[in-house]
Write an enzyme that holds these catalytic residues in place. Structure first.
Site, PDB file in Angstrom:
ATOM      1  N   ASP A 133      -0.402   4.211   0.932  1.00  0.00           N
ATOM      2  CA  ASP A 133      -0.647   5.389   1.664  1.00  0.00           C
ATOM      3  C   ASP A 133      -0.277   5.193   2.929  1.00  0.00           C
ATOM      4  OD1 ASP A 133      -2.226   2.909   2.258  1.00  0.00           O
ATOM      5  OD2 ASP A 133      -3.747   4.084   3.673  1.00  0.00           O
ATOM      6  N   HIS A 146       3.887   3.329  12.183  1.00  0.00           N
ATOM      7  CA  HIS A 146       2.852   4.150  12.680  1.00  0.00           C
ATOM      8  C   HIS A 146       3.056   5.075  13.864  1.00  0.00           C
ATOM      9  CE1 HIS A 146      -0.795   0.909  11.659  1.00  0.00           C
ATOM     10  NE2 HIS A 146       0.261   0.988  10.695  1.00  0.00           N
ATOM     11  N   GLU A 204      -5.070   1.323   2.792  1.00  0.00           N
ATOM     12  CA  GLU A 204      -4.607   0.420   3.931  1.00  0.00           C
ATOM     13  C   GLU A 204      -4.766   0.837   5.280  1.00  0.00           C
ATOM     14  OE1 GLU A 204      -3.333  -2.623   6.614  1.00  0.00           O
ATOM     15  OE2 GLU A 204      -2.476  -0.747   6.234  1.00  0.00           O
ATOM     16  N   GLU A 205      -4.289   2.164   5.732  1.00  0.00           N
ATOM     17  CA  GLU A 205      -4.133   2.603   6.968  1.00  0.00           C
ATOM     18  C   GLU A 205      -5.440   3.343   7.249  1.00  0.00           C
ATOM     19  OE1 GLU A 205      -1.771   1.784   8.481  1.00  0.00           O
ATOM     20  OE2 GLU A 205       0.049   1.832   7.387  1.00  0.00           O
ATOM     21  N   ASP A 252       6.536   1.148   6.465  1.00  0.00           N
ATOM     22  CA  ASP A 252       5.109   0.466   6.308  1.00  0.00           C
ATOM     23  C   ASP A 252       4.389   1.529   5.149  1.00  0.00           C
ATOM     24  OD1 ASP A 252       2.509  -0.349   6.556  1.00  0.00           O
ATOM     25  OD2 ASP A 252       2.238   0.540   8.544  1.00  0.00           O
ATOM     26  N   HIS A 257       0.854  -1.190   0.014  1.00  0.00           N
ATOM     27  CA  HIS A 257      -0.086   0.081  -0.089  1.00  0.00           C
ATOM     28  C   HIS A 257       0.721   1.226   0.092  1.00  0.00           C
ATOM     29  CE1 HIS A 257       0.521   0.662   4.460  1.00  0.00           C
ATOM     30  NE2 HIS A 257       0.396  -0.709   4.475  1.00  0.00           N
TER      31      HIS A 257
HETATM   32 ZN   LIG Z   1       1.099  -1.479   6.391  1.00  0.00          ZN
END
Ligand SMILES: [Zn+2]
Length: 473
Positions: free
Chosen positions: A111, A442, A177-178, A142, A109
């Site tokens: 995003d 994150h 996705e996030e 990520d 992903h």
């Molecule tokens: Zn991810």
């Protein structure tokens, strides 16, 4: 990397040596492209400017076009169910398989999570910065590194095997996705033919440590619901009737206590789990990572990681009851509780929910009235490790890292994987990744270990190259 070259199969040593050279020589350009992606603040949350997500979709589409191997490269959106809204843009690129070769779907992903507070970042969140052996920045791990693993392994394959390779490819780089993959299921349905594959590589998980690769083979599912408990038609003075009729809190506390054994393991009949072998993980590490207080013991049975990866858990995450400040001498007529359960891989979420519901109804003390509503479920995920794609992925990791991969589980859920399994039940799903225990996805100071990145990239390049020679899938 050179110390593991002797493990390459004899049939294709030249090709794989060329692949290693291509990965190594391509690394500066790959990292420069990764840096360009990190500079785009593609936060997919509704409150953030979606033009950045559109820009990162365009940048990924340009990278896909640049490989020169796709028949089609498109930026697409799908509707979010129950709304008139479109989801964030995804990139979908396809190339048909030839001569009976398999097709691989490569997922990542583009995003990212919001950056959080600026002053917690040691260097700006969207300014890719190398410190030591790590690249810092939001999305550096990520999952923009996952995007670049796919792009760069395709480039390496082109370099080593030429642009006319026979492997079929579908590249699917999601843009939300996030933010809960809200249009993911619709996207899969609408692009089912383009996405159809024999194997799916989801490059969005982690490795055991910076020198040991991992294949994620299990994810827990989840069940959450509201539990209402009622014992009285109306509130009464506790001095007048206390001791003769049960208040709802008494019933709730006794009912909730029945969900666990004395050692804290789940006591609900019909909830399944396994004590499958896990890598070593000490109680000291658990204490340090969770802030478990001195004198407070861990809960559950079996190895610590099996408790997190392959057994169920039940947590009370909220209670609506009179607050302490407003407490009066009253027998509460009703209490409302939020319950969040994690479901072990191998059990259907609906079956798990039924087992918990049955337990609550059977164990309601004093005949208390039970209401259950606002139910939400997410399926667990368990890889059938006997498939050929798993064997190929493990062999590629072993050869790229010079160390045998470990099978890991994840205590949380990646809900879109359940959608993939549902829409493409015949595909083998490989959950790989570029993260390591220090990646802090994150969080502020998210980073990518550059050695892990190179080894993950070489693993995928070797995997693609070997699948390109594979027949009889
Ligand atoms: Zn991810």
């Amino acid at each position: 990397m050179t110390d593991s070259e002797q493990t390459l199969p004899a049939s294709t040593p030249d090709l794989e040596a060329a692949l290693r050279v291509a990965v190594e020589n391509g690394l500066p350009a790959t990292l420069a492209d990764l840096g360009r992606l990190v500079r785009i603040p593609s936060v997919s949350w509704a409150a953030f400017d979606s033009t950045h997500v559109a820009a990162s979709a365009q940048a990924v589409a340009d990278l896909a076009l640049g490989t020169g191997v796709f028949d089609s490269v498109e930026i697409k959106q799908a509707q979010i169910p129950g709304t008139q809204e479109l989801g964030q843009p995804a990139v979908l690129a396809t190339r048909a398989a030839r001569n009976g070769r398999p097709t691989v779907l490569l997922y990542a992903h583009h995003d990212v999570q919001p950056p959080g507070s600026d002053d917690e970042w040691e260097s700006p969140a969207f300014e890719p910065t190398v410190r030591g052996d790590r690249l810092y920045g939001r999305g550096a791990a990520d999952d923009k590194a996952g995007v670049m693993v796919h792009i760069a392994s395709i480039r390496a394959l082109v370099e080593a095997a030429g642009p006319d390779f026979e492997l079929g490819l579908a590249l699917f780089i999601e843009g939300e996705e996030e933010f809960g993959s809200r249009s993911f299921a619709t996207f899969l349905e609408e692009n089912r033919e383009a996405l159809r594959a024999d194997a799916i590589v989801v490059a969005d998980s982690g490795n055991w440590d910076t020198t040991t690769p991992a294949l994620t083979i299990g994810l827990r599912g989840n069940v959450t619901f509201r539990l209402g408990i009622r014992t009285l038609d109306h509130a009464s003075h506790s001095g007048m009737f206390g001791g003769a009729v049960p208040d709802a809190m008494l019933a709730a506390v006794r009912l909730l206590a029945s969900l666990h054994n004395d050692d804290g393991s789940v006591a609900v009949a019909g909830l399944t789990g396994s004590l499958a072998g896990t890598p070593d993980y000490s109680e000291e590490q658990l204490r340090a990572e969770t802030g478990l207080l001195d004198g407070v013991s861990p809960i559950g049975r079996g190895s610590i990681l099996s408790r997190i990866w392959s057994q169920p858990a039940i947590t009370v995450t909220g209670i609506d009851a009179p607050s302490v400040a407003n407490a009066s001498n009253t027998l509460s007529p009703s209490v409302s509780v939020r319950i969040s359960a994690r479901i072990a891989p191998g059990q259907a979420a609906d079956d798990a929910f039924s087992a918990i519901e049955e337990h609550l109804r059977q164990n309601a003390p004093f005949g208390a009235r039970i209401e259950i509503d606002d139910v939400d479920t997410g399926e667990p995920f368990l890889v059938d490790t006997s498939g050929w794609a798993v064997a190929e992925a493990r062999r590629a990791m072993q050869d790229a890292w010079g160390r045998e991969p470990v099978d890991i589980g994840v205590g949380g859920s990646i809900p879109f994987i359940a959608d993939l399994v549902r829409v493409f039940p015949e595909a083998q799903i490989l959950v790989t990744g570029v993260e390591d225990p220090d990646s802090r996805a994150h969080s502020p100071n998210e980073s990518l270990h550059l050695g892990v990145f190179k080894r993950a990239l070489l693993s995928e390049a070797l995997l693609l190259s070997r699948l390109n020679e594979r027949t009889g899938h």
